[in-house]
Design an enzyme around this catalytic site. Structure first.
Site, PDB file in Angstrom:
ATOM      1  N   GLY A  92       0.780  -1.241   0.000  1.00 28.97           N
ATOM      2  CA  GLY A  92       0.000   0.000   0.000  1.00 28.97           C
ATOM      3  C   GLY A  92       0.808   1.286   0.000  1.00 28.97           C
ATOM      4  O   GLY A  92       0.316   2.322   0.459  1.00 28.97           O
ATOM      5  N   HIS A 135       1.235   0.922 -12.973  1.00 31.01           N
ATOM      6  CA  HIS A 135       2.018  -0.255 -13.344  1.00 31.01           C
ATOM      7  C   HIS A 135       3.499   0.129 -13.426  1.00 31.01           C
ATOM      8  O   HIS A 135       3.833   1.171 -13.995  1.00 31.01           O
ATOM      9  CB  HIS A 135       1.527  -0.797 -14.700  1.00 31.01           C
ATOM     10  N   ASN A 188      -5.130   2.590 -12.830  1.00 38.26           N
ATOM     11  CA  ASN A 188      -4.165   1.620 -12.317  1.00 38.26           C
ATOM     12  C   ASN A 188      -2.768   2.204 -12.458  1.00 38.26           C
ATOM     13  O   ASN A 188      -2.519   3.045 -13.314  1.00 38.26           O
ATOM     14  CB  ASN A 188      -4.265   0.315 -13.125  1.00 38.26           C
ATOM     15  N   ILE A 207      -7.389  -9.936 -11.101  1.00 34.51           N
ATOM     16  CA  ILE A 207      -7.804  -9.431 -12.414  1.00 34.51           C
ATOM     17  C   ILE A 207      -9.301  -9.175 -12.376  1.00 34.51           C
ATOM     18  O   ILE A 207     -10.070 -10.002 -11.874  1.00 34.51           O
ATOM     19  CB  ILE A 207      -7.432 -10.454 -13.506  1.00 34.51           C
ATOM     20  N   LEU A 208      -9.703  -8.015 -12.871  1.00 28.66           N
ATOM     21  CA  LEU A 208     -11.131  -7.675 -12.874  1.00 28.66           C
ATOM     22  C   LEU A 208     -11.745  -8.077 -14.214  1.00 28.66           C
ATOM     23  O   LEU A 208     -11.181  -7.821 -15.280  1.00 28.66           O
ATOM     24  CB  LEU A 208     -11.311  -6.175 -12.627  1.00 28.66           C
ATOM     25  N   ASN A 229       1.574   3.042  -2.625  1.00 28.31           N
ATOM     26  CA  ASN A 229       0.875   3.977  -3.530  1.00 28.31           C
ATOM     27  C   ASN A 229      -0.399   4.507  -2.879  1.00 28.31           C
ATOM     28  O   ASN A 229      -0.754   5.666  -3.055  1.00 28.31           O
ATOM     29  CB  ASN A 229       0.562   3.297  -4.864  1.00 28.31           C
ATOM     30  N   MET A 283      -4.137  -7.219  -6.638  1.00 28.59           N
ATOM     31  CA  MET A 283      -3.594  -8.357  -7.369  1.00 28.59           C
ATOM     32  C   MET A 283      -4.650  -9.321  -7.921  1.00 28.59           C
ATOM     33  O   MET A 283      -4.359 -10.491  -8.141  1.00 28.59           O
ATOM     34  CB  MET A 283      -2.609  -9.134  -6.464  1.00 28.59           C
TER      35      MET A 283
HETATM   36  C1  GRF Z   1       3.515  -1.132  -7.406  1.00 29.87           C
HETATM   37  O1  GRF Z   1       4.771  -1.371  -7.959  1.00 29.87           O
HETATM   38  C2  GRF Z   1       2.496  -0.893  -8.486  1.00 29.87           C
HETATM   39  O2  GRF Z   1       3.036  -0.282  -9.611  1.00 29.87           O
HETATM   40  C3  GRF Z   1       2.056  -2.293  -8.842  1.00 29.87           C
HETATM   41  O3  GRF Z   1       2.038  -2.984  -7.611  1.00 29.87           O
HETATM   42  C4  GRF Z   1       2.954  -2.367  -6.711  1.00 29.87           C
HETATM   43  C5  GRF Z   1       2.177  -2.008  -5.484  1.00 29.87           C
HETATM   44  O4  GRF Z   1       2.988  -1.474  -4.471  1.00 29.87           O
HETATM   45  N1  GRF Z   1       0.770  -2.278  -9.504  1.00 29.87           N
HETATM   46  P1  GRF Z   1       2.295  -0.775  -3.228  1.00 29.87           P
HETATM   47  O5  GRF Z   1       1.358  -1.805  -2.613  1.00 29.87           O
HETATM   48  O6  GRF Z   1       1.564   0.416  -3.713  1.00 29.87           O
HETATM   49  O7  GRF Z   1       3.428  -0.419  -2.302  1.00 29.87           O
END
Ligand code: GRF
Length: 216
Positions: free
Chosen positions: A12, A109, A107, A92-93, A14, A90
């Protein structure tokens, strides 16, 4: 004010970047709920620490993906969420769910899409010998890691980099562009067509390739 739900499965970081951004008075979005499919996700603790409602919808409790997504949908309605941010979610929708929320799911990535969709992006970038890597914020389409790109940030790969050092550097950029992309959307500065997003020119003269200097 755009009411947003954030979906997480793990660490988490992000989510934390989004929480921090939303705390600033003039940020045009707020997080109304954090939903996790994983009861142990550290992201849930981050949300609680910020007094944001949390909800665990464990995919293991459902027989089908449809039922799982229906439960998510109900929760989103309960909190009157208008927009979703996937932040390390994690699962897939399904196309049905994505189309129901068309152009309203974002999203992040850790690659310069459309290169290196899927997992282990930095390992694969290093193996392939590309000179640049980075991250992408995009609108979600039913195909995995696909959809109109809102912002990207890039960095040059150092010959001494390994997957861990690169991931750490890219993560720092993720924390910059994810809130920034959400802000642009909440301000109505992004026009999304089937496969492409266009940002109002005044927002980014560079057209969506972000370097930290532009933001700060
Ligand atoms: C990040 O690298 C994001 O780009 C990818 O999953 C990871 C999540 O990291 N989709 P966090 O849970 O936000 O630390």
């Amino acid at each position: 004010m755009l009411d947003v739900a954030v979906l997480v499965s793990g660490r988490g970081s992000n989510l934390q970047a989004l929480i921090d951004a939303c705390e600033s008075q003039d940020f045009p979005a707020r997080i109304v709920v954090v939903i996790s499919n994983n009861p142990d996700a550290y992201g849930l603790k981050r949300a609680k620490a910020a007094n944001i409602p949390t909800s665990v919808i464990n995919h293991r409790d459902f027989d089908t993906r449809e039922d799982f997504e229906e439960a998510i949908d109900l929760e989103l309605k309960k909190y009157k969420s208008k927009f979703l941010c996937l932040a390390g979610f994690m699962r897939i929708l399904d196309a049905r769910f994505v189309n129901r929320w068309k152009d309203r799911i974002l999203n992040i990535h850790p690659s310069l899409l459309p290169s290196f969709k899927g997992l282990h992006t930095q390992e694969r970038a290093l193996e392939s010998g590309v000179r640049f890597t980075g991250c992408t914020v995009h609108i979600v389409r039913p195909e995995m890691d696909d959809g109109p790109i809102i912002l990207q940030a890039a960095l040059a790969i150092d010959p001494d980099d390994n997957a861990d050092t690169l991931s750490a550097k890219v993560l720092e950029l993720e924390h910059i562009i994810y809130p920034e992309a959400l802000k642009l959307i909440a301000l109505g500065r992004v026009r999304v067509s089937a496969s492409k997003a266009v940002i109002e020119k005044a927002s980014y003269p560079s057209g969506g390739l972000v370097s930290p200097e532009i933001i700060n």
